[in-house]
Design a protein around this motif. Structure first.
Motif, short mmCIF file in Angstrom:
data_model
loop_
_atom_site.label_atom_id
_atom_site.label_comp_id
_atom_site.label_asym_id
_atom_site.label_seq_id
_atom_site.Cartn_x
_atom_site.Cartn_y
_atom_site.Cartn_z
N ASN A 79 3.06 3.16 -8.17
CA ASN A 79 4.09 2.52 -7.36
C ASN A 79 3.59 2.41 -5.93
OD1 ASN A 79 4.65 4.99 -5.99
ND2 ASN A 79 6.15 5.56 -7.56
N GLY A 80 4.39 1.79 -5.08
CA GLY A 80 3.93 1.54 -3.72
C GLY A 80 3.60 2.80 -2.95
N ALA A 81 4.43 3.84 -3.08
CA ALA A 81 4.19 5.09 -2.35
C ALA A 81 2.93 5.78 -2.85
CB ALA A 81 5.41 6.01 -2.50
N GLU A 82 2.72 5.78 -4.17
CA GLU A 82 1.52 6.41 -4.73
C GLU A 82 0.26 5.69 -4.25
OE1 GLU A 82 3.72 7.86 -8.87
OE2 GLU A 82 2.61 5.96 -8.78
N ALA A 83 0.31 4.36 -4.25
CA ALA A 83 -0.85 3.60 -3.79
C ALA A 83 -1.16 3.88 -2.33
CB ALA A 83 -0.61 2.11 -4.01
N ALA A 84 -0.13 3.95 -1.50
CA ALA A 84 -0.34 4.21 -0.07
C ALA A 84 -0.91 5.61 0.16
CB ALA A 84 0.99 4.05 0.67
N ILE A 95 0.48 -2.72 -8.61
CA ILE A 95 1.32 -1.85 -7.80
C ILE A 95 2.77 -2.30 -7.98
CG2 ILE A 95 1.86 -1.05 -5.47
CD1 ILE A 95 -1.05 -1.43 -4.73
N THR A 96 3.59 -1.41 -8.51
CA THR A 96 5.00 -1.75 -8.73
C THR A 96 5.77 -1.60 -7.43
OG1 THR A 96 5.48 0.51 -9.49
CG2 THR A 96 4.90 -1.12 -11.16
N LEU A 97 6.67 -2.54 -7.21
CA LEU A 97 7.38 -2.63 -5.93
C LEU A 97 8.89 -2.58 -6.11
CD1 LEU A 97 5.18 -5.51 -4.46
CD2 LEU A 97 4.96 -3.06 -4.00
#
Length: 457
Positions: free
Chosen positions: A184-189, A223-225
């Motif tokens: 997800n977005g937080a994991e990718a960041a 990346i899921t948003l």
């Protein structure tokens, strides 16, 4: 069951919802008193991903996960029984149990128990074999150590089918060569540290996806948003953005598992990665609309060629809750033209929402002949849903909308055309619950049949 199995590898949890009511605060602290509590258990983590996949495919689904011998593990085995085949990795240290205290649709607090990581033995040969021969493998990492085990990683590296990896901040990096990773977005960041943490927008998401592909050596990253859908990158070129269908209400718990499971199933059936991500976004939206993880026993994906309609009931419930007026209209809508648009806009002006009921492809053929429809029902629905004055679309199989109207029970049924002064066929159905059938002016000179005839000249 047909075809090779779908295998889910990862950390199995037991999830518990303690659902009650709250009408007062405790006298000693500003916290609610939750009463009349009902306990609802369900598989969690990789186990939830496995039952979601099993509900959506005729293939056998096999779960490979560390399983303890405690009470939580016994409850988990019972929940899985008859749904998926479990190939357990012997484990100790306690089953992870996550309990959510909920009042209605809102979580008040979550109580976690069980060790932070599992202690488990070697991967059984049966598990290595099913991973190797799977039609597709889904890795559902929940940070308890399964994906870091050398024998598990070796088995995943030897998988002959596509591998989808749903990562976790405390989990191991995906093995090299994985077809698709779905953070997800937080994991990718958190992982893509070469992109500024405060960077936002699609450019930053795309840059993070490219960074993760270089770091992990994988084929693609989606990346899921959340409600915005997903961004898919292959590491170079323009990324693909798949928007999500808007969902009113629903529980997002388990949406990531639903997304990853749908992608793995699509890849197993021969879809290319972009197609699999599109299917996954639609499946996750439908999953949330149906109640999320709390409704895990309900089949979460529509059959092929059937348009999902999670929005219709939700829209009607929302409008009725505030005393609004529900309007419905219907037709084939084979080629959308200005006459349709004018009628739909006018119909929406009669109330607080507009539900469009469209004939299925078989129904259109029976009514219009074997050369119709020109556009399939899923595509007709998508075009209609894109109009700002259409709130939801429902596909019906019958030759008339009588049955779907009886289910939806709109306050107003609006038809465009030359019915003025005549009794609409649907009027008698509307009278059963006090609804009103009305006729709207039709824009002269516009009809699908006329368009088709002119195209043949």
């Amino acid at each position: 069951m047909g075809g090779r199995a779908i295998v889910v590898v990862g950390d199995a949890l037991l999830d518990v919802d303690l659902v009650g009511t709250a009408s007062r605060l405790t006298p000693d602290a500003p916290v609610p008193v939750v009463e009349d509590v009902e306990r609802r258990e369900r598989p969690g983590g990789a186990a939830l991903a496995a039952v979601i996949a099993a509900a959506a495919t005729s293939r056998e689904v096999v779960l490979v996960a560390p399983i303890d011998t405690d009470e939580g593990a016994a409850r988990l085995r019972s929940l899985l029984d008859g749904r998926v085949r479990l190939v357990a990795i012997p484990a100790s240290g306690g089953t992870a149990v996550k309990q959510r205290v909920r009042v209605g649709d809102h979580s008040v607090v979550r109580l976690d128990s069980g060790g932070a990581s599992a202690v488990f033995g070697p991967l059984p040969e049966e598990a290595a074999a099913v991973i190797r021969d799977a039609a597709a493998v889904l890795v559902a990492d929940y940070g308890r150590g399964t994906t870091a085990a050398p024998d598990v990683r070796a088995a995943l590296s030897s998988a002959r089918g596509p591998v989808v990896w749903d990562p976790h901040p405390r989990g191991a990096d995906p093995v090299r060569g994985v077809r698709l990773v779905t953070p997800n977005g937080a994991e990718a960041a958190r992982v893509a540290t070469d992109v500024p943490a405060d960077a936002s927008g699609l450019a930053a998401v795309g840059a993070r996806a490219e960074s993760l592909i270089r770091r992990w050596g994988v084929g693609a990253v989606a990346i899921t948003l959340g409600s915005r859908g997903a961004l898919l990158s292959y590491g170079e070129g323009a990324p693909m953005v798949v928007p999500a269908v808007p969902v009113t209400g629903g529980d997002p718990c388990g949406a990531g598992d639903s997304f990853a499971a749908a992608a793995a199933l699509a890849l197993a059936d021969g879809a290319v990665t972009g197609e699999a991500v599109s299917v996954a976004v639609a499946a996750a939206s439908a999953f949330v609309a149906r109640g999320g993880a709390s409704a895990w026993e309900v089949e979460v994906y529509p059959e092929p060629d059937v348009v999902a309609e999670p929005g219709a009931d939700a829209v009607i419930a929302r409008v009725r809750a505030v005393g609004g007026t529900v309007v419905a209209t219907g037709g084939c809508f084979d080629l959308l033209h200005p006459g349709h648009v004018a009628t739909l806009r006018a119909a929406r002006g009669l109330g607080d929402c507009l539900i469009v009921c469209i004939n299925s492809d078989d129904s259109v053929r029976r009514l219009k002949g074997p050369s119709r429809p020109l556009v399939t029902a899923p595509d007709r629905a998508r075009v209609l849903e894109a109009l700002e004055f259409v709130d939801a679309v429902v596909v019906f199989e019958e030759d008339t909308p009588a049955e779907v109207l009886d289910r939806l029970r709109p306050d107003v049924w609006a038809k465009g055309g030359d019915y003025a002064g005549a009794d609409l066929p649907e009027a008698a159905v509307l009278r059963r619950w006090g609804g009103q059938a009305v006729v709207l002016p039709y824009l002269d000179g516009h009809s699908t049949t006329a368009l088709v005839e002119r195209s043949r000249v």
